[in-house]
Design an enzyme around this catalytic site. Structure first.
Site, PDB file in Angstrom:
ATOM      1  N   CYS A 168      -6.520  24.560-113.708  1.00  0.00           N
ATOM      2  CA  CYS A 168      -6.591  25.027-112.336  1.00  0.00           C
ATOM      3  C   CYS A 168      -6.485  23.803-111.432  1.00  0.00           C
ATOM      4  CB  CYS A 168      -7.919  25.761-112.100  1.00  0.00           C
ATOM      5  SG  CYS A 168      -8.206  26.208-110.380  1.00  0.00           S
ATOM      6  N   CYS A 203     -13.786  28.521-109.940  1.00  0.00           N
ATOM      7  CA  CYS A 203     -13.676  28.406-108.482  1.00  0.00           C
ATOM      8  C   CYS A 203     -13.104  29.636-107.785  1.00  0.00           C
ATOM      9  CB  CYS A 203     -12.850  27.179-108.117  1.00  0.00           C
ATOM     10  SG  CYS A 203     -11.087  27.341-108.493  1.00  0.00           S
ATOM     11  N   CYS A 243      -9.889  23.187-109.143  1.00  0.00           N
ATOM     12  CA  CYS A 243     -11.153  22.633-109.654  1.00  0.00           C
ATOM     13  C   CYS A 243     -10.997  21.861-110.957  1.00  0.00           C
ATOM     14  CB  CYS A 243     -12.177  23.752-109.836  1.00  0.00           C
ATOM     15  SG  CYS A 243     -11.781  24.877-111.190  1.00  0.00           S
ATOM     16  N   CYS A 250      -0.704  30.388-122.685  1.00  0.00           N
ATOM     17  CA  CYS A 250      -1.717  30.855-123.631  1.00  0.00           C
ATOM     18  C   CYS A 250      -3.074  30.427-123.063  1.00  0.00           C
ATOM     19  CB  CYS A 250      -1.438  30.232-124.991  1.00  0.00           C
ATOM     20  SG  CYS A 250      -2.448  30.877-126.317  1.00  0.00           S
ATOM     21  N   CYS A 282      -9.650  32.056-111.523  1.00  0.00           N
ATOM     22  CA  CYS A 282     -10.355  30.993-112.239  1.00  0.00           C
ATOM     23  C   CYS A 282     -11.846  31.321-112.249  1.00  0.00           C
ATOM     24  CB  CYS A 282     -10.117  29.652-111.542  1.00  0.00           C
ATOM     25  SG  CYS A 282     -11.039  28.283-112.276  1.00  0.00           S
TER      26      CYS A 282
END
Length: 135
Positions: free
Chosen positions: A95, A49, A98, A118, A46
């Site tokens: 995510c 984070c 976060c 996607c 990510c």
């Protein structure tokens, strides 16, 4: 899992304008505009984070113009919620650490899952797998 919570100003300072728009404001980068990721094994993290989200081994070319994966690295790290924006009904993925918007998941991917995550490339950072010890 420890949640990452920051103010809007902190996210703006940390992220590029496009990464902020996509991950914090549920935007989408234009198809075929994200640079190709490096070759070789590794993990997609990510951008907000650093949470490990997708394994390069699960990436495939969907022809859609966005990085596509048939499964997350760990299903606990990638959350889903219904998205009814733009008069459509889709499943958004984010995510779980976060709450960064990543993209959407569709039921038209390859086996073994039949899913296509996607994902906006700007929401990810690629971390190549380290080589073993020199010897």
């Amino acid at each position: 899992m420890d949640k990452v919570v920051k103010s809007d100003a902190e996210w703006r300072e940390q992220l590029s304008e496009l990464a902020y728009k996509v991950t914090r404001k549920h935007g989408t980068e234009r198809a075929f505009t994200h640079e190709a990721f490096p070759e070789g094994p590794g993990t997609f993290m990510c951008v907000c984070c650093g949470a490990p989200l997708f394994d390069k081994a699960h990436k495939f070319d969907s022809g859609t113009g966005w990085p596509s994966f048939y499964q997350p690295l760990d299903s606990e790290m990638v959350g889903e919620q219904e998205d009814r924006s733009f008069f459509m009904r889709r499943t958004e993925v984010h995510c779980n650490r976060c709450e960064a918007h990543l993209g959407h998941v569709f039921p038209d991917g390859p086996q073994p899952t039949g899913l296509r995550y996607c994902i906006n490339g700007v929401a990810l950072e690629f971390e190549p797998e380290e080589d073993g010890p020199a010897g």
